[in-house]
Design an enzyme around this catalytic site. Structure first.
Site, PDB file in Angstrom:
ATOM      1  CG  ASP A  13     -28.954 -18.950 -16.349  1.00  0.00           C
ATOM      2  OD1 ASP A  13     -28.475 -19.181 -17.470  1.00  0.00           O
ATOM      3  OD2 ASP A  13     -29.562 -17.904 -16.059  1.00  0.00           O
ATOM      4  CE  LYS A  16     -32.242 -25.430 -19.340  1.00  0.00           C
ATOM      5  NZ  LYS A  16     -32.035 -24.334 -18.358  1.00  0.00           N
ATOM      6  N   GLY A  40     -27.626 -20.886 -23.335  1.00  0.00           N
ATOM      7  CA  GLY A  40     -26.367 -21.609 -23.481  1.00  0.00           C
ATOM      8  C   GLY A  40     -26.242 -22.743 -22.490  1.00  0.00           C
ATOM      9  CG  HIS A  41     -27.468 -26.271 -22.380  1.00  0.00           C
ATOM     10  ND1 HIS A  41     -28.280 -27.270 -22.878  1.00  0.00           N
ATOM     11  CD2 HIS A  41     -28.306 -25.423 -21.743  1.00  0.00           C
ATOM     12  CE1 HIS A  41     -29.540 -27.028 -22.560  1.00  0.00           C
ATOM     13  NE2 HIS A  41     -29.569 -25.908 -21.875  1.00  0.00           N
ATOM     14  CD  GLN A 225     -35.022 -19.476 -23.498  1.00  0.00           C
ATOM     15  OE1 GLN A 225     -35.865 -20.216 -23.977  1.00  0.00           O
ATOM     16  NE2 GLN A 225     -34.774 -18.290 -24.012  1.00  0.00           N
TER      17      GLN A 225
END
Length: 431
Positions: A13, A16, A40-41, A225
């Site tokens: 988080d 990225k 998730g991005h 991650q």
């Protein structure tokens, strides 16, 4: 031309998605090398918001090749839903713009069922905080040599044999957890149906990447991650099921270690964590609440509230070593605007002794208390700053002190979710 690996240097988080998107404009190929759709991005491009979980961040950029490497575990049904969602937002995705490594293991419905059943059966204090999406069990099957891989979808006899081998392991486990046996025929039918959609994207990714590298193309390797969730170097057992550190980019795509030229570690200007596990600099007070509110700290995948704390330089210094980080991208500096005093964790007190890294043993981690260094904050806004001249002196001092404490230079500085609000110090793609 340089090939760049992007890794999270905390517990994930770190922002990225934005940085990968920012770098993807300079890249020709963007490759995912580990993880599953549990990470998730979020990308914000010209006001449009893209939330990606399985797809590489480069898919939203035209003229790029996106790659899902063999280090990933792939839920094919989720992938096709995500492709449909992104296509509906006007993004073209085809076998010419997306490739999946033929040796990528698949996440099957049985993996998610097992994941959730185990977490529900775990007692308080032993729950890992899994997303329940089957990533862990899929990696278990990979190392247990019982995975169904993308290439297996192309041959019925091979597919049935792979499923049978997997069920020899899963059915006894399910019985012990009180889950019904797997419907073998239904599973094989579902795999045959999804094969038609997945196989057009299958390719020998290791070969393609080697050809791109020889042709002088820029390759961006995208990790999911964060390094503190690495199966070997993270806060075990509260970790993910794959190697997250930069070295995984080589084995997770087949590029080989010689194909990595620069490692960019993404680092948030404070610290957050989702789920269980140690967190020495966690704040359970008004400052922690303020960081969470200002930083909108909710997981992209789970929606879970993130735990927040002061920047932990000892931990980031540690991950910069294990990932061989060349330079960092410091994100969310603007969240610190308005704090009268800022604290940085420089080490830990362990039973009266000062240590400069987080020990491996869980019982020692639990006894570590942070040693803080205080710095003055700043009242001016840094949000949207695009040059050093836009930053207050105290903010610059904070950034410089971070560099000193982690023994690694800042290459990029992010001051908002917008990709243009980035201060470039060193272009990772430059020779």
């Amino acid at each position: 031309m340089a090939n760049v690996v992007v890794v999270g240097a905390q517990w994930g988080d770190e922002g990225k998605g934005k940085i990968v998107d920012w770098l993807s404009e300079r890249a020709d190929v963007i490759a995912r090398f580990q993880g599953g759709h549990n990470a998730g991005h979020t990308l914000v491009i010209d006001g449009a918001v893209f939330k990606l979980h399985a797809l590489p961040s480069g898919v939203v950029r035209g003229g790029k090749l996106s790659v899902i490497g063999n280090g990933v575990v792939l839920d094919p049904w989720h992938l096709m839903k995500e492709i449909a969602t992104v296509r509906a937002q006007g993004v073209e995705i085809s076998p010419q713009t997306l490739m999946i490594a033929e040796n990528t293991p698949l996440i099957l419905p049985i993996h998610g069922e097992l994941d959730r059943a185990r977490e529900e059966a775990a007692s308080k204090g032993t729950k890992i905080g899994t997303t329940g999406r089957g990533i862990g069990p899929a990696y278990e099957d990979k190392v247990g040599r019982r995975s169904v891989r993308v290439a297996d979808l192309a041959d019925d006899a091979t597919l049935e044999a792979r499923v049978d081998r997997a069920l020899q392991h899963h059915d006894p486990l399910r019985k012990g957890l009180g889950i019904e046996p797997v419907d073998r025929d239904a599973l094989i039918t579902a795999l045959r149906e999804i094969a038609v959609e997945i196989l057009p994207f299958a390719a020998p990714v290791w070969k393609v990447l080697n050809e791109k590298r020889k042709a002088g193309k820029r390759i961006l390797f995208e990790g999911a991650q964060g390094a503190l969730l690495d199966i070997d170097f993270g806060t075990y057992p509260f970790v993910t099921s794959s190697n997250v550190i930069a070295g995984q980019a080589a084995t997770g795509t087949g590029i080989g270690p010689g194909g990595i030229d620069y490692v960019l570690g993404i680092v948030k200007a404070y610290t957050t964590r989702v789920g269980e596990g140690p967190f020495p600099s966690e704040l359970l007070d008004a400052d922690g609440q303020r960081l969470g509110e200002r930083g909108h700290e909710f997981g992209t995948t789970t929606g879970r509230k993130r735990r927040c704390g002061w920047f932990d330089a000892a931990l980031v210094r540690q991950t910069c070593v294990t990932s061989g980080v060349t330079g960092i991208s410091l994100t969310k500096l603007d969240v610190l605007d308005g704090f009268e005093t800022l604290k940085i964790c420089v080490g830990y007190d362990l039973d009266g002794q000062q240590v400069d890294y987080l020990p491996t043993a869980a019982d020692q981690q639990a006894r570590c208390t942070p040693i803080y260094e205080e710095m003055p904050g700043w009242s001016q806004s840094t949000e949207g700053a695009r040059s050093w001249a836009d930053l207050p002196a105290e903010a610059i001092k904070y950034v410089r002190r971070v560099e000193e404490l982690i023994d690694c230079p800042v290459a990029l500085l992010s001051t908002s979710p917008e990709r243009e609000d980035t201060i470039l110090v060193k272009d990772p793609f430059s020779d």
